[in-house]
Design an enzyme around this catalytic site. Structure first.
Site, PDB file in Angstrom:
ATOM      1  N   HIS A   1      56.438  41.525  68.159  1.00  0.00           N
ATOM      2  CA  HIS A   1      57.522  41.134  67.891  1.00  0.00           C
ATOM      3  C   HIS A   1      57.848  39.810  66.936  1.00  0.00           C
ATOM      4  O   HIS A   1      58.643  39.512  65.771  1.00  0.00           O
ATOM      5  CB  HIS A   1      58.221  40.055  68.861  1.00  0.00           C
TER       6      HIS A   1
ATOM      7  N   ASP B   1      53.303  43.554  73.663  1.00  0.00           N
ATOM      8  CA  ASP B   1      53.251  42.844  72.424  1.00  0.00           C
ATOM      9  C   ASP B   1      52.111  42.387  71.260  1.00  0.00           C
ATOM     10  O   ASP B   1      51.763  41.523  71.282  1.00  0.00           O
ATOM     11  CB  ASP B   1      54.226  41.371  73.127  1.00  0.00           C
TER      12      ASP B   1
ATOM     13  N   SER C   1      54.347  32.354  69.933  1.00  0.00           N
ATOM     14  CA  SER C   1      54.017  33.980  69.868  1.00  0.00           C
ATOM     15  C   SER C   1      53.023  34.134  69.136  1.00  0.00           C
ATOM     16  O   SER C   1      52.884  33.879  67.724  1.00  0.00           O
ATOM     17  CB  SER C   1      54.838  34.278  69.466  1.00  0.00           C
TER      18      SER C   1
END
Length: 719
Positions: free
Chosen positions: A86, A223, A651
């Site tokens: 992402h 991810d 992240s």
């Protein structure tokens, strides 16, 4: 490279003296604080010397980088960077078309020549130096200054410190505040401007579960994405060019496929965005009762408009894919905060803590004489901040158009360029022009006039329902009617990228003479916007005067209790630690720390976001696990939980084992953990990570990314 950090003489006892008494795994620590955490790191089983973790010039910290909103790390000497899927989504979307959709199909460059441009917003920041400049920012600020004068004085000093640091244009410098303005550090980062997409799995892997599973556990999401940093032939950062060469990263992380088990220690390093651990009860109630409910309603309405406006048009859907994904993430986090506040009355917990602090403060030497004045001033400036933020929110609704925002940015730039560079507002100096250009250029991949018109019309309808007392004075007379926007889009040239960029060089007179309806509106809005800006400076300056005094007292109070003292996250390099751990979200339910590839097949449906690539499903059914099979689970782990203290911005953060080897990537938190930005609850706070073994397994068995497996240094389990 920079190793040691000199703190002001008055601060070491307050800021570092209690670190050895840290409780649980709470804390997003500045690297220089880690030597004070030796006993804590030893307690959980970390074998790396704390002094090594504190040294930004040495492995592993020298391999940890920022992407300007996400975290990442070098995993080869040739500038190969691993981060979350992402986090690379914008670059994936930028290169996708309905005919060649890398979001759905994935992308793999088997040679360097096949790597794709990440786009103007794709940057890699390598932190090289951190120095305490608190004295240079705050010294001799007069007590008689107004809030605006104080704000502008601090801003001027920060700009001077940045200009002094950026004499070499290869570097980007910043001077963020810590402890809500009590301290300031100057940070120098090498800014790499040519970043290319190397490998991204299909979103059936990288975004498996989609928004349904976002913040949920159990989770089975791969991810991850690989990028590569490029520089000029001389080894220095350069604009994107075919002549550029891979950046020779000084250090990179060794990848360990040996895996983890329940209870194992982990270190996590990255650039967490924002936390609010030191907010007052009144600020929590404002967030809970006013700000977050409004944000959730607004974002959901905006998402509904985007979905309706792009329905049935594949090209438009691709253009707004990244926008919608970002909005969905913010909305679910905001809703999670609301649910968390409902589940546990954090405001009441803070009420008790605040009352105890105020009682202690009144008894302490700090509280004598001026104590009541400080606390009274504190409550007043926070109330003013909350009131102004409501007007700013109303202004945002009234101007919720990408083309109008572009016109406002361009006109403001023309105004600021009339001033000497050092006197311009932050964000509009010469150093910022490339970022403004990148934002204006980025619009061509994420903009459709019909969609923008629909979003703006809906926002204007919402604005009309806001209490007039909460709208900026004079704004009503300037904004158009929601049903009368066609003329703006028919009469503008700003939707054309080249013409939009051409306005960057125009002067104020050209804007005032323009017939473009968006530019005309931007000019008319200027007085209202300027008054809001001036009021914000006054409020922020008063906050800058009062909050640091409060924070100094809070730090002394927490020290007296033996509690951890670390700054709120502010997008700077931090290290956290914890253990692989399950949790119990409610009575009678315990969720284990690992998920496996079998869970992917079990969740499979015939609809997105639970579609499973045929090659992945076949590998699972045939149990082709190889060296990536966990000896306890007897299969390949996908995601795992840890007790590490994380937030947005983490992240892509490297999750390392006790030796500093890469064993996973942080990408999310459990839904019950979302309130950790405000209050760290040891029992339920869990971060979610991609297990490196799953990533390597997909690369080997599903996508055939053998070229990247060979490029990385991977430690495999002993047979």
């Amino acid at each position: 490279m920079f190793k040691s950090i000199v703190l002001p003489a008055a601060l070491p006892v307050l800021l570092l003296g209690v670190a050895g008494h840290a409780v649980a795994d709470e804390g997003q620590w500045q690297p220089h604080q880690l030597p004070q955490l030796k006993s804590e790191l030893k307690r959980i089983g970390i074998t790396m010397p704390a002094e090594k973790l504190a040294d930004l010039s040495k492995h592993p910290m020298s391999a940890i980088v920022s992407l300007g909103g996400c975290s990442a790390s070098f995993v080869s000497p040739d500038g190969l960077v691993v981060t979350n899927h992402h986090c690379g989504y914008g670059s994936i979307q930028r290169n996708s078309t309905p005919e060649k959709n890398y979001i759905v199909d994935g992308f793999l460059a088997r040679t360097r020549a096949e790597e794709l441009p990440g786009g103007p917003n794709a940057l890699v920041y390598v932190t090289e130096k951190v120095e305490n400049v608190t004295d240079r920012v705050l010294k001799d600020l007069g007590a008689s200054m107004s809030g605006r004068e104080r704000n502008e004085a601090i801003s001027s000093r920060i700009k001077a410190l940045i200009a002094e640091c950026e004499t070499d244009k290869a570097y980007r410098c910043s001077v963020p505040a810590f402890h809500r303005g009590l301290e300031y550090y100057r940070i120098r980062q090498l800014m790499i401007r040519d970043v290319r997409l190397v490998y991204a799995p299909s979103d059936k892997i990288g975004n498996f579960g989609g928004d349904i599973d976002n913040y949920e556990w159990p989770r089975q999401t791969g991810d991850y994405t690989f990028l590569r940093a490029y520089v000029g032939p001389d080894g220095r950062p350069a604009d994107p060019s075919p002549n550029n060469v891979p950046y020779k990263s000084k250090d990179f992380l060794v990848v360990s496929a040996e895996g983890l088990k329940n209870g194992d220690p982990i270190l996590l390093a990255g650039y967490p965005g924002r936390t609010s651990r030191y907010k007052l009860p009144s600020e929590i109630r404002f967030a809970r009762d006013v700000d977050l409910p409004g944000k959730v309603a607004t974002i959901q309405a905006d998402l509904d408009v985007i979905a309706a406006a792009t329905k049935g048009n594949a090209a438009w859907d691709v253009r707004y894919a990244s926008v919608a994904k970002s909005l969905n993430n913010v909305m679910k986090k905001s809703q999670g905060l609301l649910d968390g506040f409902a589940r546990k009355d954090i405001a009441s917990i803070k009420d008790v803590q605040d009352a105890e602090f105020r009682s202690w403060y009144a008894r302490s030497a700090n509280g004598s004489g001026s104590g009541k004045t400080l606390l009274g001033d504190l409550d007043a400036v926070i109330a003013a901040d909350m009131a102004l933020s409501r007007e700013e929110g109303a202004y945002g609704e009234a101007t919720h158009s990408d083309l109008l925002k572009s016109a406002r940015t361009l006109y403001r730039l023309a105004q600021e360029r009339q001033k000497p560079d050092a006197q311009r507002e932050t964000g509009y100096q010469e150093r910022d022009l490339s970022f403004i250009k990148a934002r204006l250029t980025r619009l061509e991949q994420s903009f459709v006039p019909n969609v923008d018109r629909a979003r703006w019309a809906a926002a204007l309808t919402r604005y009309a329902k806001i209490d007039q007392k909460l709208r900026p004075q004079g704004l009503d007379a300037l904004v158009p009617n929601a049903g009368n926007l066609d003329g703006f889009y028919k009469g503008t040239e700003l939707a054309d990228t080249a013409k939009r960029l051409a306005w960057m060089g125009q002067d104020v007179q050209a804007f005032r003479a323009s017939k473009d309806p968006f530019i005309q509106l931007a000019v008319r809005l200027n007085d209202v916007a300027t008054k809001l800006d001036e009021r914000r400076k006054e409020v922020d300056g008063n906050l800058d005067r009062t909050i640091p005094q409060y924070m100094s007292a809070v730090i002394a109070y927490r020290k007296s209790q033996g509690k951890p003292v670390y700054p709120d996250a502010n997008s700077t390099l931090r290290v956290t630690y914890g253990t692989v751990a399950p949790y119990s979200p409610r009575d009678g339910l315990v969720k284990g720390p690992f998920t496996t590839v079998e869970g992917i097949v079990e969740k499979e449906t015939d609809k997105d976001p639970f579609l499973v690539p045929a090659t992945l499903k076949k590998a699972v059914l045939e149990k082709r696990y190889g060296v990536f099979k966990d000896p306890v689970l007897n299969t390949v782990p996908v995601n795992f939980l840890s007790s590490a203290d994380t937030t947005g911005g983490n992240s892509g953060s490297a999750v390392m084992n006790k030796r500093g080897e890469l064993v996973g990537l942080n990408f999310d938190s459990t839904y019950e953990s979302i309130t950790k930005d405000w209050y760290f609850d040891t029992a339920i706070t869990r971060a979610i990570h991609v297990d490196i073994r799953y990533m390597l397994w997909v690369m080997k068995e599903v996508d055939g990314a053998d070229n990247l497996l060979k490029e990385m240094t991977i430690k495999y389990p002993k047979k």
